[in-house]
Design an enzyme around this catalytic site. Sequence first.
Site, PDB file in Angstrom:
ATOM      1  N   LYS A  75      29.761   5.800 -10.475  1.00  0.00           N
ATOM      2  CA  LYS A  75      29.849   4.339 -10.568  1.00  0.00           C
ATOM      3  C   LYS A  75      31.184   3.977 -11.214  1.00  0.00           C
ATOM      4  CE  LYS A  75      26.966   0.575 -12.518  1.00  0.00           C
ATOM      5  NZ  LYS A  75      25.692   0.306 -13.227  1.00  0.00           N
ATOM      6  N   SER A 150      22.651  -2.908 -10.890  1.00  0.00           N
ATOM      7  CA  SER A 150      24.067  -3.002 -10.638  1.00  0.00           C
ATOM      8  C   SER A 150      24.680  -1.765  -9.984  1.00  0.00           C
ATOM      9  CB  SER A 150      24.812  -3.305 -11.941  1.00  0.00           C
ATOM     10  OG  SER A 150      24.692  -2.224 -12.837  1.00  0.00           O
ATOM     11  N   SER A 174      19.467  -0.863 -13.754  1.00  0.00           N
ATOM     12  CA  SER A 174      20.536  -0.688 -12.771  1.00  0.00           C
ATOM     13  C   SER A 174      20.585   0.648 -12.055  1.00  0.00           C
ATOM     14  CB  SER A 174      21.891  -0.935 -13.423  1.00  0.00           C
ATOM     15  OG  SER A 174      22.103  -2.315 -13.502  1.00  0.00           O
TER      16      SER A 174
HETATM   17  N1  GLN Z   1      19.914  -6.672 -13.693  1.00  0.00           N
HETATM   18  C1  GLN Z   1      20.038  -6.459 -15.108  1.00  0.00           C
HETATM   19  C2  GLN Z   1      21.138  -7.332 -15.655  1.00  0.00           C
HETATM   20  O1  GLN Z   1      21.699  -8.036 -14.888  1.00  0.00           O
HETATM   21  C3  GLN Z   1      20.278  -5.009 -15.409  1.00  0.00           C
HETATM   22  C4  GLN Z   1      21.667  -4.576 -15.235  1.00  0.00           C
HETATM   23  C5  GLN Z   1      21.917  -3.167 -15.678  1.00  0.00           C
HETATM   24  O2  GLN Z   1      20.984  -2.387 -15.893  1.00  0.00           O
HETATM   25  N2  GLN Z   1      23.179  -2.864 -15.878  1.00  0.00           N
HETATM   26  O3  GLN Z   1      21.452  -7.332 -16.785  1.00  0.00           O
END
Ligand code: GLN
Length: 483
Positions: A75, A150, A174
Amino acid sequence: MGIIKTIQQKLMAGEFSCTELTRAYLDAMERDNGSLNAYVRATPEDALAAAAQVDQKLSVKEALLPLEGVPMTLKDNLCTKGIETTCCSNILKGYVPIYNATVWDILQKQGAVLLGKTNMDEFAMGSSSETSCFGGSLNPHDLSRVAGGSSGGVASAVGGNLAAYGLGSDTGGSIRQPASFCGVTGLKPTYGAVSRFGLVAYASSLDQIGPIAPSAEDCAAVYDVISQYDPMDSTSKGALGPASPHLEDGLRGVRIGVPEEYYDGVRPEVLSALENAMAVYRSLGAEIVPFSLPELKYALPVYYILACAEAASNLGRYDGIRYGYRTEHYNGVHDMVCRTRSEGFGKEVQRRILLGNYVLSSGYYDAYYKKAQGLRGAIVKGFHQAFGKCDIMLAPTVPMTAFPLNFTGADPVETYLTDICTVPVNIAGLPALSTPCGCDQDGLPIGMQLIGNTFCENTILAAAHQYEKAAGQYRRTKWGVSL
Ligand code: GLN
């Protein structure tokens, strides 16, 4: 057999060389990435150089290390020395780290072949990868759907056979949510099991790095390598022991807890896929134990308060002075910082910084931040007590399947609500994974979530592995490399 073992066996049998395999992945990326937008940067030279070293070893019949020669991805919030790392934000475009994230250091020494960096929501804030400055990643099962977020790029690459596995980060879901949307397996380890050194911080008390791969067996293989104690991360502990040797541990008598709150408002197709999974577990000798975990109702607001507060503080460092983007025209330093941040950060990131600073401001600190911290303690305690009644927990990963593109629309709260099943374990620091357990009427994958007690990755990986063997729901997509 998992993809990692398959690749290594074929390499050792001389079915193809590591260079040929790597070229096949690079060619597939060239062909298919235009459709999936999984990668934001390919690293063909590094990949081929690493592959050549593996071939050298193979030519003298030297044994391969676990993961050696297996093409993979990272990532774009994991620092890679000499390779641009942007978090898919305009503010970090052109940033080339001078050091490696510990996980990449470990993997590089292990002979991993890095194909490129993958797409994500800007600074890991989002659930669809559409807040990326490179545009969102698409779902390999259906291009009219998002890959999730994400770590959407990793999941799209793995689901699209453009990498054997990848590392993502999980602050509130994410890793698990995109794995669920793309029909692959993703593991968020216990807080502290994997070093976060070199992971660009979003919310430091919640962030963890973990693998996304086609199977639980693959996730276990990657987890066993990366879960090492690291003095560079003060929260690092490492794993208690490897998970792979436990994959076949019997499920007879294992108590699988089903906390009813996780099932509120879940789509009927997701619910029936989970009920089928429960039946599979019963047939494997496990006991299903329903109970209530009332503290779960606080998880979503607690998460969004704490994550935004920590993000506001962590993102203070992007000021146009030290690294990344700086505005062109300005009037003094205050104006420079202000313009740089307004131009460099996207809307969602700005929204979270504003929310975070609001809940931390002196007038609201007690009412929001402090209260959320108190409730975090209650959630931790609730989970702790629940693990007196069960050994692992089974829950949906997401109440629905992959969203259509632009679902986020005008109301961000709609999207925040879809994180309801993934955020609780981040608050409590527990390990959890998502693995495919069926599909909806449109053929989109459904994920189930297995939650373990602290440092008990082995129990959830074993439960996922045995489910996959008994009732495997992984479906290969038409993209990428077929081995
Ligand atoms: N969807 C969650 C957020 O927007 C989790 C994101 C993540 O785990 N980085 O914060």
